[in-house]
Design an enzyme around this catalytic site. Structure first.
Site, mmCIF file in Angstrom:
data_model
loop_
_atom_site.group_PDB
_atom_site.id
_atom_site.type_symbol
_atom_site.label_atom_id
_atom_site.label_comp_id
_atom_site.label_asym_id
_atom_site.label_seq_id
_atom_site.Cartn_x
_atom_site.Cartn_y
_atom_site.Cartn_z
ATOM 1 N N TYR A 105 -16.643 16.618 -15.839
ATOM 2 C CA TYR A 105 -17.060 15.236 -15.643
ATOM 3 C C TYR A 105 -18.063 15.160 -14.478
ATOM 4 C CZ TYR A 105 -16.686 10.253 -14.626
ATOM 5 O OH TYR A 105 -16.969 8.939 -14.397
ATOM 6 N N ASP A 138 -7.932 18.603 -15.251
ATOM 7 C CA ASP A 138 -8.269 17.223 -15.605
ATOM 8 C C ASP A 138 -7.919 17.064 -17.080
ATOM 9 O OD1 ASP A 138 -9.500 14.847 -16.417
ATOM 10 O OD2 ASP A 138 -11.183 15.080 -15.035
ATOM 11 N N LYS A 173 -8.953 5.840 -19.360
ATOM 12 C CA LYS A 173 -9.313 6.285 -20.704
ATOM 13 C C LYS A 173 -8.121 6.158 -21.661
ATOM 14 C CE LYS A 173 -13.015 7.124 -18.337
ATOM 15 N NZ LYS A 173 -13.300 8.425 -17.742
ATOM 16 N N ARG A 176 0.851 -1.196 0.000
ATOM 17 C CA ARG A 176 0.000 0.000 0.000
ATOM 18 C C ARG A 176 0.883 1.241 0.000
ATOM 19 N NH1 ARG A 176 -1.252 1.879 4.566
ATOM 20 N NH2 ARG A 176 -1.894 -0.075 5.522
HETATM 21 C C1 LIG Z 1 -13.734 8.916 -16.461
HETATM 22 C C2 LIG Z 1 -13.347 10.279 -16.050
HETATM 23 C C3 LIG Z 1 -13.043 10.580 -14.713
HETATM 24 C C4 LIG Z 1 -13.188 9.568 -13.586
HETATM 25 O O1 LIG Z 1 -12.265 8.529 -13.695
HETATM 26 P P1 LIG Z 1 -12.543 7.025 -13.208
HETATM 27 O O2 LIG Z 1 -11.312 6.314 -13.618
HETATM 28 O O3 LIG Z 1 -13.783 6.541 -13.899
HETATM 29 O O4 LIG Z 1 -12.732 7.091 -11.730
HETATM 30 C C5 LIG Z 1 -12.636 11.866 -14.421
HETATM 31 N N1 LIG Z 1 -12.544 12.808 -15.374
HETATM 32 C C6 LIG Z 1 -12.848 12.565 -16.654
HETATM 33 C C7 LIG Z 1 -12.735 13.651 -17.660
HETATM 34 C C8 LIG Z 1 -13.256 11.291 -17.040
HETATM 35 O O5 LIG Z 1 -13.574 11.066 -18.323
#
Ligand SMILES: *Cc1c(COP(=O)(O)O)cnc(C)c1O
Length: 385
Positions: free
Chosen positions: A106, A179, A204, A53
């Site tokens: 998001y 982000d 992603k 961890r």
């Molecule tokens: C999918 C996504 C998230 C969240 O990420 P997870 O891996 O699903 O927790 C945050 N920001 C954006 C722009 C996303 O597309």
């Protein structure tokens, strides 16, 4: 630390943190599944690892690679994008602090701040970040603790001027978070434009194959990483070794994938824009897009996400259920093309809020298949409306 990094993004993506195994020469460093590490006498750690961890060599390899991609000084890898966001927000905010947020971020980010951190006294204000003047007014009105930028936004592909908004935020003493999930560091590097922290859902484009969930934080400054790193261990939402390794493998092809995603995205947007059944196309690579000029300055490609508006909600739902190659599914950024109906899928949690997505909008994650096949699939689905 940044000085000895290769200048080419593609080279960094393949080599940073990925030296062959010292003992065996294995070109691909092994996946370290161990939860714990032998000590040579009490406290005698061989390579600084004591419990997974707190630290794991496979996660370290990914974190080194992620820091190099964004040109940051340190990265932290988490079990999901939202786990990364949660660690950053909790490390940075105190009761009474405010987050200034774009009106098209998001949905899960909004939900986390409004419904998880809200009850602990964190405040939230939402403005249209694609209008830098509106951001300036909001910041002048009251200084936020965090300015949270997402660009391009999800799913309406609005573009935020990262350099300009970062300057405004810094003048007010706020922390700037970007982000960068939609663009990926192959197309946009926010730390170079003035941001303090980059957030990723590595689920992603970074992972890129729709086979792993993960998240990351990348920091411009080592001090900023201290508290989130403490929380990564203290709260424990770390990525497991196999997840970290899959992400590392995905990242090695990020540069070529993003080139193809961008080329296919552009072709899809140009095909849809004049189509009689399509009311509107949202894609920053189109010259008609209001954020096109800023996107062209701060991005090296426009990416693979294309959203479109049909005549109405019913048409959008019919279209969403009639493609064959584009698979109806949440998420984005994988090699295969996906189609999402935000109002009832990814953005259902923000229905009825100021972040609600119009019901006629459909979001495409354009994959790296042969582009002619993709255009044919869309053409057929539109013909059936
Ligand atoms: C999918 C996504 C998230 C969240 O990420 P997870 O891996 O699903 O927790 C945050 N920001 C954006 C722009 C996303 O597309």
């Amino acid at each position: 630390m940044t000085d000895d990094r290769p200048t080419s993004f593609a080279t960094r993506a393949i080599h940073a943190g990925q030296a062959p195994d010292a003992e065996t020469g294995a070109v691909i460093p092994p996946v370290h599944f161990s939860s714990t590490y032998a000590q040579d006498g009490i406290g005698g750690l061989r390579a600084g690892y004591e419990y997974s961890r707190s630290g794991n060599p496979t996660r370290t390899a990914l974190e080194t690679q992620l820091a190099a991609l964004e040109d940051g000084v340190r990265a932290l890898s988490f079990a999901s994008g939202l786990a990364a966001e949660d660690a950053l927000l909790r490390a940075s905010l105190r009761p009474g602090d405010e987050v200034l947020l774009g009106n098209d971020v998001y949905g899960g980010t909004y939900r986390l701040i409004a419904r998880v951190l809200g009850p602990w006294g964190v405040k939230l204000r939402v403005v249209d970040f694609s209008d830098a003047d509106a951001v300036a007014v909001a910041i002048a009105e009251r200084a936020p603790r965090i300015v949270w930028i997402e660009t391009p936004t999800n799913p309406l592909l609005r573009i935020v001027d990262i350099a300009r908004v970062s300057r405004l935020a810094h003048d007010a003493g706020a922390l700037v978070v970007v982000d960068n999930t939609f663009a990926s560091p192959a197309l946009q590097q926010p730390l170079r434009l003035g941001a303090d922290v980059v957030v990723h859902s590595t689920t992603k484009y970074l992972g890129g194959h729709s086979d792993v969930v993960g998240g990351a934080l990348v920091f411009a400054d080592a001090d900023l990483a201290e508290q989130p790193a403490f929380l990564q261990n203290a709260a424990g939402a770390v990525s497991g070794p196999l997840d970290a390794w899959l992400t590392t493998r995905g990242i090695k092809t990020l540069a070529v994938r993003m080139e193809r995603h961008s080329a296919n995205g552009q072709a899809v947007a140009e095909f849809l824009a004049p189509h009689a059944a399509v009311a509107r196309v949202y894609y920053p690579g189109l010259a008609s897009h209001p954020g096109h000029d800023i996107a062209a300055q701060q991005m090296s490609g426009f990416g693979g996400i294309v959203s479109l508006a049909l005549a109405d909600g019913a048409a959008a739902r019919r279209f969403s259920e009639s493609t064959r190659l584009f698979t109806l599914a949440e998420s984005l950024g994988g090699v295969e093309s996906l189609l999402n109906y935000p109002d009832a899928m990814t953005h259902a949690s923000v229905r009825g809020t100021e972040l609600a997505v119009p019901e006629e909008v459909v979001r495409l994650s354009v994959g790296i298949e042969g582009v002619d096949d993709l255009l044919q699939d869309l053409d057929d689905a539109l013909a059936g409306l």
